[in-house]
Scaffold this active site. Structure first.
Site, short mmCIF file in Angstrom:
data_model
loop_
_atom_site.label_atom_id
_atom_site.label_comp_id
_atom_site.label_asym_id
_atom_site.label_seq_id
_atom_site.Cartn_x
_atom_site.Cartn_y
_atom_site.Cartn_z
N SER A 101 -5.78 2.53 0.59
CA SER A 101 -4.51 2.75 -0.10
C SER A 101 -3.98 4.18 -0.01
CB SER A 101 -4.63 2.34 -1.57
OG SER A 101 -4.63 0.94 -1.67
N GLN A 130 -13.78 -12.71 1.33
CA GLN A 130 -14.39 -13.83 2.05
C GLN A 130 -13.39 -14.47 3.02
OE1 GLN A 130 -14.43 -13.21 -1.22
NE2 GLN A 130 -16.12 -14.23 -2.26
N ASN A 177 -0.25 -4.25 -4.32
CA ASN A 177 -0.13 -3.94 -2.89
C ASN A 177 1.13 -4.53 -2.28
OD1 ASN A 177 -2.79 -2.54 -1.90
ND2 ASN A 177 -3.43 -4.09 -3.35
N THR A 215 -6.46 7.28 -4.09
CA THR A 215 -7.74 6.70 -3.69
C THR A 215 -7.48 5.53 -2.76
OG1 THR A 215 -7.81 5.16 -5.55
CG2 THR A 215 -8.79 7.33 -5.89
#
Length: 380
Positions: A93, A158, A194, A333
């Site tokens: 990010s 996954q 996001n 971060t």
């Protein structure tokens, strides 16, 4: 991963049993270099022993521009090779700060208005389930106050690792998020999503007629000479010297190597590659006014509370946090499959970037020590 899970809450669940590598011992040697502050090698050593990360890097730049790279642990758990001091890695990010910089450059060129509705630049794109581009501004995208649902709430690690080399279409990922109801009325709350930066990437492409990655390259990477920084698109490789990137599938499980993957799943929300040295140069240039005009930089640094008890506040693709030695530092971060990054800088010219090659699956202590490493370096 690319979800801003540690700084802003909501850790990714990664409990599915998946194929993994053998050999996950942690190093016992302390950091390979020192800035003169003995606390920094000790923190890196803790990251790669007690905290459980295979390898760690800390790149520090002082007010005079002098840089030091400290490393600890291994970049490859099978060969036991050390972490390269000039490592490239996926920055997750932290990509958002680059994207926000380009949008704000377009604002300075009078091609985008911060408080204009997204609809002006992406007509008809943001629709459905209470999501409405006519009610969401560009500023709200960049500051995570749009109320748009996060597409990563519906895509798990996954899912990605079932086909790690698959291409993910930017518009399709936005549409997948818009199939879910808005989280809140635009402008009334703050919540990291996001999807906001996926839409910002589409906006850049609509306004300029070029892919968002080309605009980042031409407006930021090339002018600053960031030779280790790239927007890889669909390329699964990390060019240049780099550690392997790992995830831990479950508590006590062996590590899984995820170094090669298609970063289009992160896109403008988290798909870039860089180095500690380049991130320091980027953050320094940004805060020094070399990338944005004063008016746009002020808007970027106009923050609102995130509700965290640690004093974090979020501007436009840039967050601030109090330093234990006084004052604030600015940065971001990043979490991407295989890597965690924390980068920060002060307005008087200090920069620090920390990286570990384990994410998700790192401990809470890893998260805390990443932040501690950056803060200690900035206060040294």
């Amino acid at each position: 991963m690319i979800k801003h899970k540690r700084a802003m809450g909501g850790a990714l669940a990664f409990g599915l049993a998946i194929g993994a590598l053998a050999g996950t011992g942690v190093p016992k040697d302390p950091a390979a270099a020192s800035t003169g502050d003995t606390r920094l090698p000790a923190i890196l050593h803790r990251l790669t022993t007690a905290d459980g990360a295979p390898g760690a890097l800390l790149d520090v730049r002082d007010r005079r521009g002098r840089t030091t790279a400290l490393t600890s642990g291994v970049g490859d758990v099978q060969t036991r090779t050390p972490v390269p001091g000039d490592s490239r890695f996926r920055i997750g990010s932290v990509t958002k700060t680059f994207v926000a910089t380009v949008v704000l450059q377009l604002v300075g060129e009078h091609r985008v208005a911060l408080d204009a509705p997204v609809e002006r630049y992406l007509p008809g794109v943001i629709r459905g389930h209470g999501n409405d581009g006519r009610r969401i501004t560009v500023r709200q995208l960049l500051q995570h106050t749009s109320g748009l649902p996060d597409y990563l709430d519906y895509v798990t690690p996954q899912d990605i690792l079932k086909d790690p080399l698959a291409h993910h279409d930017l518009r399709a990922m936005v549409d997948a998020a818009l199939a879910h109801h808005r989280v809140f009325k635009p402008g009334t709350r703050w919540k990291y999503s996001n999807t906001n930066y996926m839409v910002a990437g589409l906006l850049i492409e609509s306004v300029t007629g070029h892919p968002y990655g080309d605009e980042i390259r031409d407006r930021v990477i090339k002018p600053l000479g960031l030779d280790a920084t790239s927007v890889p698109g669909d390329s699964p490789a990390i060019p240049g010297p780099h550690p392997r990137g790992y995830v831990r599938p479950g508590e006590g499980a062996p590590l899984m190597d995820v170094t090669e993957l298609n970063p289009s799943v992160a896109g403008p929300g988290g798909g870039m590659i860089s180095s500690g040295r380049d991130l320091g140069r980027f953050m320094g240039a940004l805060l020094d006014g070399k990338l944005l005009r004063p008016a746009e930089l002020r808007e970027m640094m106009r923050t609102r509370s995130t509700g965290n008890s640690d004093g974090r506040a979020y501007g436009l693709g840039l967050e601030s946090r109090p330093l234990p030695c006084g004052g604030l530092y600015w940065g971001h971060t990043g979490d991407m499959l295989g890597f965690e990054t924390v980068t920060g800088a002060t307005s008087d010219g200090r920069q620090a970037t920390a990286m570990v090659n384990l994410d998700p699956g790192g401990s809470e202590a890893q998260d805390a020590d990443m932040e501690t490493a950056v803060q200690t370096a900035l206060c040294s």
